[in-house]
Design a protein around this motif. Structure first.
Motif, PDB file in Angstrom:
ATOM      1  N   THR A   1       0.878  -1.175   0.000  1.00  0.00           N
ATOM      2  CA  THR A   1       0.000   0.000   0.000  1.00  0.00           C
ATOM      3  C   THR A   1       0.910   1.218   0.000  1.00  0.00           C
ATOM      4  N   ILE A   2       0.502   2.226  -0.755  1.00  0.00           N
ATOM      5  CA  ILE A   2       1.371   3.387  -0.981  1.00  0.00           C
ATOM      6  C   ILE A   2       0.709   4.663  -0.454  1.00  0.00           C
ATOM      7  N   ALA A   3       1.512   5.537   0.115  1.00  0.00           N
ATOM      8  CA  ALA A   3       1.034   6.887   0.452  1.00  0.00           C
ATOM      9  C   ALA A   3       2.004   7.894  -0.149  1.00  0.00           C
ATOM     10  N   PRO A   4       1.542   8.698  -1.108  1.00  0.00           N
ATOM     11  CA  PRO A   4       2.423   9.689  -1.736  1.00  0.00           C
ATOM     12  C   PRO A   4       2.889  10.736  -0.720  1.00  0.00           C
ATOM     13  N   SER A   5       4.045  11.308  -0.965  1.00  0.00           N
ATOM     14  CA  SER A   5       4.656  12.215   0.013  1.00  0.00           C
ATOM     15  C   SER A   5       3.785  13.430   0.315  1.00  0.00           C
ATOM     16  N   VAL A   6       2.959  13.854  -0.641  1.00  0.00           N
ATOM     17  CA  VAL A   6       2.123  15.029  -0.399  1.00  0.00           C
ATOM     18  C   VAL A   6       1.100  14.765   0.721  1.00  0.00           C
ATOM     19  N   ASP A   7       0.832  13.495   1.009  1.00  0.00           N
ATOM     20  CA  ASP A   7      -0.191  13.146   2.008  1.00  0.00           C
ATOM     21  C   ASP A   7       0.374  12.757   3.371  1.00  0.00           C
TER      22      ASP A   7
ATOM     23  N   ASP B   1       5.497  13.187   7.459  1.00  0.00           N
ATOM     24  CA  ASP B   1       6.927  13.501   7.367  1.00  0.00           C
ATOM     25  C   ASP B   1       7.377  13.856   5.952  1.00  0.00           C
ATOM     26  N   GLY B   2       6.437  13.948   5.021  1.00  0.00           N
ATOM     27  CA  GLY B   2       6.785  14.348   3.660  1.00  0.00           C
ATOM     28  C   GLY B   2       7.554  13.287   2.872  1.00  0.00           C
ATOM     29  N   LYS B   3       7.579  12.053   3.403  1.00  0.00           N
ATOM     30  CA  LYS B   3       8.212  10.968   2.645  1.00  0.00           C
ATOM     31  C   LYS B   3       7.148  10.164   1.907  1.00  0.00           C
ATOM     32  N   LEU B   4       7.556   9.480   0.866  1.00  0.00           N
ATOM     33  CA  LEU B   4       6.658   8.553   0.191  1.00  0.00           C
ATOM     34  C   LEU B   4       6.698   7.243   0.983  1.00  0.00           C
TER      35      LEU B   4
END
Ligand code: SUG
Length: 446
Positions: A116-122, A125-128
């Motif tokens: 499962t992925i969370a893009p850095s914009v979300d 800590d601003g990491k992907l």
């Protein structure tokens, strides 16, 4: 402020040389129906490559995730099978054929279940963030997590990426990755809303077909990915859908940008789910809900056609969204009629195209199962392993590699052949070089 370019990168699982029909997944109708059929590994890997090329030619950054080591002799040794590798293999087939089947499965090809992925914009800590899935429910799939973690680390090295190991290995945290997750947003690069869909909570499950994703794992993923709780919706998949053969939510639902395309019987509480999505999107974007009624398409036909297991794409230079559906959708009259109506209407989905991934489909894996979507900024994209990114040269190289190393056909009898062990290891050794996977990537190389 100028917004940095952001891409929905697609990472597809490369079909492995042991692609076969083992009937290993209860509750997955195609897997059950095609058990024992002769498979065509070379055709399967080529179909996958063709699909990847199609996306690449459309301007979608396309990556490839390597198959896992199968037969997985190390797993069998851990269970007590001893002797030479060939003896381990033979003994496993003799005394525990179901375990040997699991150890040979090429199921890592279904990259929608990789993580499962969370893009850095979300993320806080601003990491992907990427969490490999533990895939605990099915024995053959439960072998994937650690190697998937390695593959994701190889694809996304460095500090800007947070690649997590699978969730704790307990049934309460059973997790099947992005197949039960949808991210909606105004634009890939702007903050999004995360829809997590679970099949069961902590109570005993009394359905016929297994419910693979749990409520607790959805919570845990949202927390470890540092998502804003106000932008998270956790919904229950309908029991009816699971019993009809939708073993993952992506068999009855797909979404991208503002659009959620789904079967009206996909969720246990549809009104509540839509209201929660609207609320979570408030101030960001207006969600577009495209529902297909049971009258237009029965759940049975949704599962047969795999309409919702299409890739829903926002392509450069095209107005509206494009649905890349499996050929089986075109061949199922009700599902085809739904597609015709989409194109004729003026909703968000304006184009429907079809792709042949039949080898994968016979195991219940459509176009969307074969890919993991990873939203990346231009800087993140520039930081991935360039050798895992597809271009025309890599397509050609992988095609030659498959011609050299893959069998045209594979029966259950062929799988037992001990020469398959050396054959597959030679293939994976060569692939390690091609994709720049580093030393000791596979267990047999360590
Ligand atoms: O987990 N099939 C896979 C299909 C996964 C599809 N993925 C998504 N829906 N995202 C599964 O059931 C069958 C293997 C066999 O029977 O040999 C299998 O594992």
């Amino acid at each position: 402020m100028t917004q940095m370019m952001t891409y929905e990168v697609n990472a597809d699982g490369l079909v492995g040389p042991t692609h076969a029909y083992g009937g290993l997944s209860a509750g997955n109708l195609a897997s059950q129906t095609n058990k024992g059929e002769v498979s065509n590994p070379r055709a399967a890997v080529k179909q996958g490559l063709q699909k990847m090329k199609r996306l690449m030619d459309w301007g979608v950054p396309q990556c490839v995730l390597p198959p896992h080591e199968r037969p997985y002799i190390g797993f069998l040794r851990g269970l007590g099978f001893g002797g030479s590798d060939a003896q381990v293999w033979e003994r496993a087939w003799q005394s525990a054929p179901q375990v040997a089947w699991a150890a040979s499965s090429a199921s890592a090809m279904w990259a929608a279940n990789a993580a499962t992925i969370a893009p850095s914009v979300d993320t806080g800590d601003g990491k992907l963030h990427a969490s490999a899935a533990n895939l605990l429910t099915m024995l053959h799939r439960s072998l994937e997590g650690p190697q998937t973690t390695r593959a994701l680390q190889a694809l996304m090295p460095g500090d800007r990426f947070a690649v997590h190991a699978p969730l704790h290995a307990h049934a309460d945290f059973a997790d099947e990755g992005a197949a039960n997750h949808v991210r909606l947003c105004a634009d890939h690069g702007t903050p999004g809303v995360h829809l997590f869909v679970y099949g069961r909570d902590h109570k005993a499950w009394d359905g016929q077909n297994p419910a693979r994703q749990t409520l607790a794992s959805c919570h845990a993923l949202a927390t470890r990915h540092q998502l804003d709780p106000e932008r998270v919706v956790i919904a229950q998949q309908s029991r009816m859908a699971i019993e009809a053969g939708a073993f993952h939510n992506d068999v009855v639902c797909v979404g991208t940008r503002e659009t959620l395309f789904y079967h009206e019987q996909a969720f246990e509480n549809p009104e509540q789910t839509l209201a929660a999505l609207r609320k979570a999107a408030d101030g960001l974007f207006e969600p577009q809900f495209v529902a297909v009624s049971a009258q237009d398409l029965s759940l049975e036909d949704a599962v047969k056609s795999y309409l919702f297991n299409s890739q829903l794409l926002s392509l450069p230079g095209r107005d509206g969204l494009t649905l890349l559906a499996p050929t089986e959708t075109q061949e199922t009259p009700t599902a085809y009629a739904v597609c015709q109506a989409l194109v004729a209407g003026n909703g968000p989905i304006r184009h429907v195209e079809y792709v042949d991934v039949r080898q994968s489909m016979r195991n219940g894996g459509g176009p969307a199962c074969l890919r993991l979507r990873v939203v990346m900024t231009a800087d993140e994209l520039a930081a991935i392993n360039p050798k895992m990114r597809l271009d025309d040269d890599l397509i050609a190289t992988l095609g030659d590699w498959a011609d050299r190393h893959y069998r045209e056909a594979l029966t259950a009898y062929d799988l037992r052949d001990p020469s398959l062990i050396t054959e597959t290891r030679e293939a994976l050794d060569a692939l390690t070089q091609i994709l720049g996977l580093g030393s000791g990537f596979y267990p047999f190389q360590r």
